[in-house]
Design a protein around this motif. Structure first.
Motif, PDB file in Angstrom:
ATOM      1  N   SER A 118       3.437  -0.595  15.091  1.00 13.96           N
ATOM      2  CA  SER A 118       2.002  -0.421  14.841  1.00 13.96           C
ATOM      3  C   SER A 118       1.290   0.460  15.859  1.00 13.96           C
ATOM      4  CB  SER A 118       1.318  -1.790  14.800  1.00 13.96           C
ATOM      5  OG  SER A 118       1.531  -2.486  16.024  1.00 13.96           O
ATOM      6  N   ASN A 139       0.732   1.975   6.682  1.00 13.41           N
ATOM      7  CA  ASN A 139      -0.234   1.133   7.399  1.00 13.41           C
ATOM      8  C   ASN A 139      -0.307   1.419   8.891  1.00 13.41           C
ATOM      9  OD1 ASN A 139      -1.002  -0.355   5.068  1.00 13.41           O
ATOM     10  ND2 ASN A 139       0.874  -1.576   5.240  1.00 13.41           N
ATOM     11  N   SER A 154      -1.993   2.988  11.325  1.00 14.14           N
ATOM     12  CA  SER A 154      -3.297   3.654  11.396  1.00 14.14           C
ATOM     13  C   SER A 154      -3.516   4.482  12.660  1.00 14.14           C
ATOM     14  CB  SER A 154      -4.403   2.605  11.289  1.00 14.14           C
ATOM     15  OG  SER A 154      -4.287   1.650  12.349  1.00 14.14           O
ATOM     16  N   THR A 171      -1.920   9.922   1.919  1.00 17.75           N
ATOM     17  CA  THR A 171      -3.354   9.643   1.860  1.00 17.75           C
ATOM     18  C   THR A 171      -3.715   8.484   0.950  1.00 17.75           C
ATOM     19  OG1 THR A 171      -3.580  11.297   0.094  1.00 17.75           O
ATOM     20  CG2 THR A 171      -3.925  12.037   2.373  1.00 17.75           C
ATOM     21  N   GLN A 230      -3.199   5.295   1.280  1.00 16.96           N
ATOM     22  CA  GLN A 230      -3.644   4.078   1.954  1.00 16.96           C
ATOM     23  C   GLN A 230      -4.345   4.316   3.282  1.00 16.96           C
ATOM     24  OE1 GLN A 230      -0.946   0.686   1.910  1.00 16.96           O
ATOM     25  NE2 GLN A 230       0.438   1.770   0.509  1.00 16.96           N
ATOM     26  N   ARG A 231      -4.358   5.541   3.774  1.00 10.95           N
ATOM     27  CA  ARG A 231      -5.036   5.818   5.046  1.00 10.95           C
ATOM     28  C   ARG A 231      -5.435   7.287   5.123  1.00 10.95           C
ATOM     29  NH1 ARG A 231      -1.165   8.239   8.540  1.00 10.95           N
ATOM     30  NH2 ARG A 231       0.979   7.921   7.806  1.00 10.95           N
ATOM     31  N   GLN A 232      -6.323   7.569   6.068  1.00  8.48           N
ATOM     32  CA  GLN A 232      -6.755   8.940   6.295  1.00  8.48           C
ATOM     33  C   GLN A 232      -5.959   9.509   7.474  1.00  8.48           C
ATOM     34  OE1 GLN A 232      -8.881  10.772   4.419  1.00  8.48           O
ATOM     35  NE2 GLN A 232      -8.210  12.478   5.710  1.00  8.48           N
TER      36      GLN A 232
END
Length: 328
Positions: free
Chosen positions: A228, A254, A256, A293, A295-297
């Motif tokens: 993570s 995930n 991030s 893109t 699930q996240r930027q």
């Protein structure tokens, strides 16, 4: 008189000057780069330094046969060393009258018995010939957890990989680089175990040029999804199919904190002779980008082919402009 410097590159005049004033001059150096292949020159330099002040030592030369024992002795006298880049033949600039070492003889030498390195936190090894089948011996000498382990352009055996997750001093890694360590014939199961152990601390992971296959990457995916804290990953120059590359992107959906993501073009972007299929490349890049893109930027993401043999430049799809360039 005390001479201080933060970065000292060896010079024969400086060495002579310091020797003539030994006893009245003390050289204090925090970072030392030695761009000289002769062992006796290196010994002379270290003999005039305040070794307790030296924290970073870079030896940018190949190690001639018989010098490994001396190198181990040298490290044993550097009690505060925290960063050690050791570069082998890959980084050596050879002059016209300088011959390569007899590597066949060199690899028969036993691995040096490195002393305990009390303060070492960052270990970089590039092109070191004696690592194969000896990595366990070297890592056993570590007394404190490493933050950085970088082994590049070197050969490792399955036994070497097997030991990585077993070394307690690697369980707090923040940076792991195994670029150009060919893994195509090895099991990546131990690497998966290591990634699981460092999932809470690892920030950068570089596996470029490892020539990994689909099955080897698939073994890593469950562990990668747990890392993570990752901010940078590089998977360039590996042999992944479109399906497995999709799995990789979905496994990292995930994460991030990623700032930089570097992925290889899938195998479907090459013909049977290894040439780039530019049209195919332009078709698959938007598909891969949509997975990223979903699930996240993301920040910076690139998909690159192998280096073009004609111009030595990669074909890169950049997300900022959503274009495909191919320099040929």
């Amino acid at each position: 008189i005390k001479g201080r410097c933060h970065h000292l590159e060896t010079d024969k005049y400086l060495l002579k000057w310091a020797r003539q004033r030994k006893g009245s001059v003390q050289l204090c150096c925090r970072e030392l780069k030695i761009r000289e292949s002769h062992v006796y020159t290196v010994i002379g330099i270290l003999n005039i330094l305040d070794r307790d002040r030296l924290q970073e030592l870079e030896l940018n030369s190949w190690w001639p046969q018989g010098s490994q024992a001396w190198f181990a002795h040298c490290l044993g006298q550097l009690g505060n060393l925290c960063k050690l880049p050791v570069l082998g033949t890959q980084q050596t600039a050879l002059s016209g009258n300088c011959a390569l070492p007899d590597m066949k003889k060199c690899v028969t030498e036993p691995v040096p018995q490195f002393p305990n390195l009390d303060c070492l936190q960052h270990l970089y090894m590039n092109g070191i010939y004696f690592l194969k089948d000896n990595l366990e011996t070297l890592l056993r000498c570590l007394k404190t957890p490493l933050e950085t382990l970088s082994i590049t352009h070197s050969q490792l055996s399955q036994a070497d990989l097997n030991h990585l997750p077993l070394s307690l001093n690697l369980h707090q890694l923040t940076h792991l680089n195994l670029s150009s360590v060919v893994l195509s014939c090895l099991s990546t199961g131990p690497l998966r175990l290591l990634l699981e152990r460092v999932a809470a601390t690892l920030k950068t992971l570089e596996l470029a040029g490892c020539r990994m296959k689909d099955s080897q990457l698939s073994a890593l995916l469950p562990a990668l999804s747990q890392c993570s804290q990752l901010t940078r990953v590089c998977f360039y120059d590996n042999d992944f199919s479109m399906a497995v590359l999709k799995d990789l992107l979905q496994s990292m959906a995930n994460l991030s904190k990623l700032i930089l993501e570097l992925y290889p073009a899938p195998l479907e972007c090459y013909d049977h002779q290894g040439y780039i299929l530019v049209e195919k490349f332009t078709q698959v890049c938007p598909v891969l980008w949509d997975i990223v893109t979903a699930q996240r930027q993301p920040n910076i993401v690139a998909f690159a082919t192998l280096i073009c043999c004609e111009c030595l430049m990669p074909c890169v799809y950049e997300t900022e402009s959503r274009l495909c360039w191919c320099w040929q």
